[in-house]
Design a protein around this motif. Structure first.
Motif, PDB file in Angstrom:
ATOM      1  N   LEU A  40     -36.501 -52.295 -36.407  1.00 40.48           N
ATOM      2  CA  LEU A  40     -36.335 -53.244 -37.491  1.00 40.48           C
ATOM      3  C   LEU A  40     -37.579 -53.110 -38.358  1.00 40.48           C
ATOM      4  N   GLN A  94     -32.275 -49.685 -37.751  1.00 43.19           N
ATOM      5  CA  GLN A  94     -31.052 -50.482 -37.656  1.00 43.19           C
ATOM      6  C   GLN A  94     -30.984 -51.504 -38.794  1.00 43.19           C
ATOM      7  N   GLN A  95     -32.137 -52.096 -39.152  1.00 43.29           N
ATOM      8  CA  GLN A  95     -32.131 -53.163 -40.148  1.00 43.29           C
ATOM      9  C   GLN A  95     -33.435 -53.139 -40.935  1.00 43.29           C
ATOM     10  N   THR A 137     -27.830 -48.125 -41.495  1.00 43.57           N
ATOM     11  CA  THR A 137     -28.885 -49.113 -41.672  1.00 43.57           C
ATOM     12  C   THR A 137     -28.394 -50.270 -42.528  1.00 43.57           C
ATOM     13  N   ARG A 138     -28.645 -51.470 -42.044  1.00 42.58           N
ATOM     14  CA  ARG A 138     -28.316 -52.681 -42.787  1.00 42.58           C
ATOM     15  C   ARG A 138     -29.555 -53.161 -43.542  1.00 42.58           C
ATOM     16  N   VAL A 173     -25.561 -60.997 -40.252  1.00 42.97           N
ATOM     17  CA  VAL A 173     -26.893 -60.385 -40.361  1.00 42.97           C
ATOM     18  C   VAL A 173     -27.797 -60.934 -39.267  1.00 42.97           C
ATOM     19  N   LEU A 209     -29.897 -59.164 -36.090  1.00 43.51           N
ATOM     20  CA  LEU A 209     -31.345 -59.296 -35.901  1.00 43.51           C
ATOM     21  C   LEU A 209     -31.704 -59.839 -34.516  1.00 43.51           C
TER      22      LEU A 209
END
Length: 144
Positions: free
Chosen positions: A3, A31-32, A51-52, A119, A123
């Motif tokens: 992250l 990933q984020q 990827t967010r 979202v 996380l």
């Protein structure tokens, strides 16, 4: 899986890393990305990375407009979500302050928005258990 979180230029660097296929999908899988107060509307992620991106933007923060590209009002998704808020501090520095963004981000925890809930679920694995934090300091190269 990592992250990346950044405020202002830190968000720009996070998106640059997420958009670099040699990094994202090479060395690691981003990933984020959570970017606050960063002009990243026009920055892509590496193709096929999954990827967010969550971008938190104060509409009264001049920095978020430096890319001259507003996020689309439609086409918001879990993969690319921009949360915009209006908090005019009547001061350029105060409207960009990291603590202002931190307070807004904390308030998102109770959001009823289904996209924000998704979202937050993505996380959650980064918020539980043990974690490793790496802090990097970059300097200009000193030439003799």
């Amino acid at each position: 899986q990592v992250l990346l979180v950044g405020h202002s230029e830190g968000g720009i660097v996070a998106m640059d890393l997420a958009g670099d296929p040699a990094f994202n999908g090479g060395r690691v899988r981003v990933q984020q990305v959570v970017a606050a107060g960063s002009p990243i509307s026009s920055k892509p992620v590496a193709q096929g990375s999954g990827t967010r991106v969550l971008s938190i933007e104060n509409v009264n923060d001049i920095v978020t407009h430096l890319d001259a590209a507003d996020p689309p009002a439609s086409h918001q998704s879990v993969e690319r979500l921009t949360y915009r808020f209006a908090n005019d501090q009547h001061n350029i520095v105060a409207s960009h302050d990291v603590s202002l963004y931190a307070r807004q981000a904390a308030g998102l925890a109770d959001s009823p928005n289904p996209l924000m809930i998704a979202v937050q679920a993505g996380l959650r694995p980064f918020m539980d258990g043990s974690a490793t934090t790496e802090v990097f300091t970059m300097h200009d190269r000193v030439t003799p």
